[in-house]
Write an enzyme that holds these catalytic residues in place. Structure first.
Site, PDB file in Angstrom:
ATOM      1  CB  CYS A 126      40.847  61.123  51.101  1.00 48.71           C
ATOM      2  SG  CYS A 126      39.061  61.172  51.369  1.00 48.71           S
ATOM      3  CG  HIS A 268      42.456  62.537  55.080  1.00 51.01           C
ATOM      4  ND1 HIS A 268      41.731  63.582  54.552  1.00 51.01           N
ATOM      5  CD2 HIS A 268      41.597  61.489  55.160  1.00 51.01           C
ATOM      6  CE1 HIS A 268      40.500  63.191  54.311  1.00 51.01           C
ATOM      7  NE2 HIS A 268      40.392  61.926  54.677  1.00 51.01           N
ATOM      8  CG  ASN A 298      36.545  63.291  55.492  1.00 48.67           C
ATOM      9  OD1 ASN A 298      37.420  63.771  54.784  1.00 48.67           O
ATOM     10  ND2 ASN A 298      36.236  62.009  55.461  1.00 48.67           N
TER      11      ASN A 298
END
Length: 340
Positions: A126, A268, A298
């Site tokens: 990520c 994030h 997400n």
């Protein structure tokens, strides 16, 4: 105020941004219903929403791929910058997802855009998108590129066990039920003022096996079971809480800044409880966040890019933004960017 340095290299900034989302919306209730049907048992219909704070997420259609959303976001970013694809001489596809193992998905994106830039993939879970931005910045400063396009396309919903075989499989893949799909893109080039002012990283690779998608590589080249996300969400959260906050504190201290110095803080976003815990531990004012996780879930490395486009137009020249990236592996990354 930001501490000044005598860095002789040119300033590099983000001059345009774009994002892309699938049309299809999947609710947490519907996703949980699918899982319950696979298990052959009843699950509380609000279990997923209560545990994660995620109500909906966007999911790719069968004919949409990671490159699909990267291309759509890239076109938005290029249009915002009034640029043609041939104005780009470096194209980085920076994502946890990809269309295939080989060739690099950057080539698929480039062929669709019609550019002829130097193209390659950057992969670090990520944190891929922020890593891509940092790599593009350094290549421009080194004179290897004049203008870069960094794109991501994320389709982690394809790694969700929608019909788990048993409760053990459901628990093992539960963290994957947070996933949604999206794309993002930024244009980077030399700027007269502002730009990317600071980057910091911390890597704790001893935790690499806490969570991930094990299939597709040399360890597990075949077998559908290896293509699903599996991991311990609580252990991941614990490492991020312990390490991530120290990186943020270090970044602020090194640059002589506090939260009042930032117009926005883009972090994030995995779940709502984790985001709330992040704000509690760091003290970042909630109004400085751009919250996307309840409606998008997400979205992996696209998370910060999507947030950035949402905030971009309201930012004024001189406004500073702090990026806080969290990625499996495990890595934490901060970046201070000032709008030119």
């Amino acid at each position: 105020m930001l501490k000044q340095t005598s860095d002789p290299r040119p300033r590099v900034g983000i001059t345009a941004v774009g994002s892309a989302l699938p049309d299809a919306v999947l609710t947490s209730q519907s996703l949980l219903h699918e899982a319950a049907r696979g298990l052959g048992r009843t699950l509380p219909p609000t279990l997923l929403a209560q545990a994660t704070g995620i109500i909906t997420r966007r999911v790719a259609a069968d004919d949409e791929h990671a490159s699909t959303f990267a291309v759509r976001a890239a076109r938005r970013a290029l249009a915002a910058a009034s640029l043609d694809p041939h104005d780009i001489d470096l194209l980085l596809f920076a994502s946890a997802s990809r269309d295939m193992v080989e060739p690099a998905t950057a080539h698929i994106v480039q062929a669709e855009l019609g550019s002829n830039a130097h193209a390659l993939d950057v992969t670090n879970a990520c944190n891929s998108f922020i890593n891509g931005i940092d790599l593009a910045r350094v290549m421009i400063q080194a004179g290897r590129a004049r203008r870069a396009l960094v794109v991501t396309g994320e389709t982690p919903s394809r790694a969700v066990r929608r019909a788990p075989a048993d409760l053990a499989a459901f628990r093992d893949g539960f963290a994957g039920y947070t996933f949604g799909d999206a794309g993002a893109a930024v244009v980077l080039e030399a700027v007269e003022r502002g730009g990317i002012l600071d980057v910091d990283t911390e890597t704790r690779s001893e935790h690499w096996d806490v969570g991930g998608i094990p299939g597709g590589g040399s360890r597990h080249p075949r077998g559908d079971d290896h293509t699903y996300f599996r991991g311990d969400g609580h252990e991941l959260r614990g490492v991020f809480e312990k390490t991530g906050t120290s990186v943020v504190e270090r970044t602020l201290h090194r640059n002589g800044l506090d939260w009042s110095c930032f117009a926005k803080v883009l972090v994030h976003q995995v779940t709502v409880p984790y985001l709330e815990r992040f704000t509690e531990l760091t003290g970042v004012p909630a109004e400085k966040l751009v919250i996307t996780v309840p409606e998008l879930g997400n979205i992996a490395s696209a998370s910060i890019g999507v947030q950035l486009e949402k905030a971009y137009e309201e930012l004024l020249p001189g406004d500073r933004v702090l990026f806080v990236g969290l990625g499996g592996g495990i890595s934490i990354m901060t970046m201070i960017w000032e709008k030119s």
